[in-house]
Design an enzyme around this catalytic site. Sequence first.
Site, PDB file in Angstrom:
ATOM      1  N   ARG A  81      -0.679   4.472  -0.199  1.00  0.00           N
ATOM      2  CA  ARG A  81      -1.588   5.607  -0.066  1.00  0.00           C
ATOM      3  C   ARG A  81      -1.145   6.567   1.046  1.00  0.00           C
ATOM      4  O   ARG A  81      -1.417   7.756   0.984  1.00  0.00           O
ATOM      5  CB  ARG A  81      -3.013   5.125   0.182  1.00  0.00           C
ATOM      6  CG  ARG A  81      -3.666   4.555  -1.048  1.00  0.00           C
ATOM      7  CD  ARG A  81      -5.011   3.942  -0.741  1.00  0.00           C
ATOM      8  NE  ARG A  81      -4.894   2.722   0.051  1.00  0.00           N
ATOM      9  CZ  ARG A  81      -5.917   1.976   0.434  1.00  0.00           C
ATOM     10  NH1 ARG A  81      -7.141   2.337   0.113  1.00  0.00           N
ATOM     11  NH2 ARG A  81      -5.724   0.881   1.133  1.00  0.00           N
ATOM     12  N   ASP A 119       0.855  -1.191   0.000  1.00  0.00           N
ATOM     13  CA  ASP A 119       0.000   0.000   0.000  1.00  0.00           C
ATOM     14  C   ASP A 119       0.887   1.234   0.000  1.00  0.00           C
ATOM     15  O   ASP A 119       1.820   1.331   0.802  1.00  0.00           O
ATOM     16  CB  ASP A 119      -0.900   0.002   1.244  1.00  0.00           C
ATOM     17  CG  ASP A 119      -2.100   0.921   1.116  1.00  0.00           C
ATOM     18  OD1 ASP A 119      -1.972   1.977   0.469  1.00  0.00           O
ATOM     19  OD2 ASP A 119      -3.173   0.597   1.675  1.00  0.00           O
TER      20      ASP A 119
END
Length: 528
Positions: A438, A436
Site C-alpha cells: 500500500r 504489504d
Amino acid sequence: MSTNDALLEQILARLNSLQVSQQALQAKLDSLTTPTSPVSPSRIEPSTPGRQPGSPTPQSLLLSPSTSLAQIVSSPPVGTSAEQIISDKDRERALYPGRVLLTTYPDQHGIKPYPLQWGTSDPSNRGPVICSRLPTSIKQRNAIGAHSGSYSIYRALSIAMGTLSPSHKPDYSKTEPPVPIPPQPAWSDPHKIVSFDPWGHLVPQVFKREIEELGLDVRPSIAVTKAHIKLSEMDESARRGDIVVDGHIVLRTRPLKNPDGTDSDMDPGVEVTTSKAAVEPVWYLPGVAERFGISESLLRRALFEDTGGMYPELITRPDIKVFLPPIGNLTVYIFGNPEYLMDESKELTLRVHDECNGSDVFGSDICTCKPYLVFAIEECVRCAQRGGVGVVVYFRKEGRALGEVTKYLVYNLRKRGGDTADKYFRATELIAGVKDMRFQALMPDVLHWLGIKKIDNMVSMSDMKYNAIVQSGIPILKRYDLPEHLIPPDSRVEIDAKIAAGYFTSGKKITEADLIKTVGRTWEEAEH
C-alpha cells in the site's frame, strides 16, 4: 480487391491522425459513400466463421450518403436497407485513420504540449491536464495515460463496439460541487499534493476557456456531491442508543412499506447525511518519485516495464511530467460541516480505510475491515454531533494493494497450513513476495487538499498511516483501535499478528510466543 476497396485504401493512407481535423476526416468518409459507378453499390462484409454470405451480421456497419462520422462510430443501424455495408476493418479505419502511433517524442513535428506548471496558485498559470488523443487535443497533450483509471478500458470497449462516439463532448452544466472545497495553501505547494489534481473538481469552471474556446478535451478528475448513508449496523446502534437521532446529521428513515403498499410498523432505522468526493489519481511524476525517495527516471522505467510496456511515453517523453495511472480512485466521506475541516478550533475524527470487498461489502469475518469501517463512521458521526467534523477516506487498495486474487490465494494457504497468528504475515510473503504494497506515502495528499491541519482522533492501528500523516506535517493528537468486543473471532489471527508485529494497540499486549496459540477457524468448521 474491388475498385471501392482500392479507393478506400488510397484515401485513408493519406490521412494522418496527427494532422487532420475531425471535419476533414468526415468529409473524406462522406465522399466514399457516393457511388463511383452505375452499378449497384457493393457490399463489403467481414469474414465471420459460420455465417453465410449476405446474411445479417451485428458486426456490419450500414451507411447512407448522409451518414455522419458520429453515426458511423456510435450508432450503426442494423437490419435496415442502406447503400453500403462497411466491415469492422473499415470501421477501424474510420475511427483510427492514421498509422498506429505507438509513442511520440519531444522534438516531433507539430508536438507542442499545453503549458502545465504543477503547484502554482493560479489555475490559469497552472494549466489544465490534457491526456486526450482526439485530433483536437493530441498535439497539445501534456499528460500520459487516460482519465477514469482502470475504467478507461471500458470506454475503449464502448468506442470499439460503437455505443460511444470518441468525439462525444460532455455537458458539465449543473455538475458543479454542491459542497465547496476551496483552494488551500497546499494546492500551490508542489511537494504537498502530487498524487491527484487539486483543481480536478473545478475543471469546467477554471478551464472554461480551454474547453469552450480552444476546444481542448479537458475533463474533471474529481467530483463532489451529497448523499445519505444507510447501514444496518447503524440501525442497531441507534436502537441501542449508541447513535442519537438529531434530525440534522442522523435522520430517522422514512417508514418501511408492506407488500400491499401500506406503511409498516417496523422500525425503519436511521440514515446519515454526508458530503463525499470521488478523486481519480493524477500523478506528478517528479513529486511522486521524491515522495518515495527514488529518481524520476527509475520511477518511469519501473512503471513502463512492469505494466507490460503499456505507456511508452513514460520513456520517450521526459518532458511530460504528469501520468494518469490505471489504478483505482479514492473516495472522501465527510460527516458534519465541511467548512470545519479547515478550522483548527473544531474537533476532527479521521479514518483512512483501504478497500476490502469481502468484508466491507459481503461481511467476511476473516478480517476486521468492516467492523473498523462501521465503528469509524459512528465515531465520525459522534464527533460531528459534538460540534466537530468526521472524515473517512476510502482507498481502492484491495488486499493491501496486492489484489483480491492474491488475497484469496493467501486465505487458502492459511487455512490449509494451520491458520495461526505466527504464520499470518509469512503466508502473504510466500505468495506475493511482500506483506504489504500500500505504501502510504501518497495517502496524506487528500488531507492537505481538504485543508486539514490537525487531527484530534484517528481510528487506526496502522503505524504506516500514522507516520505518513505526521511526517507530512499534520499532527495527530490521539489514536485508538477497534474495541475488543467488535473483533470477530476468526479475525483474531490478523489482530494478534499485527499487535505482535508492532502495530498500535490500546489493549492487550501480544508476544511472539503467544501467536501460536491464536488459531483461526478451519474450513471443516465452516462447512455445515
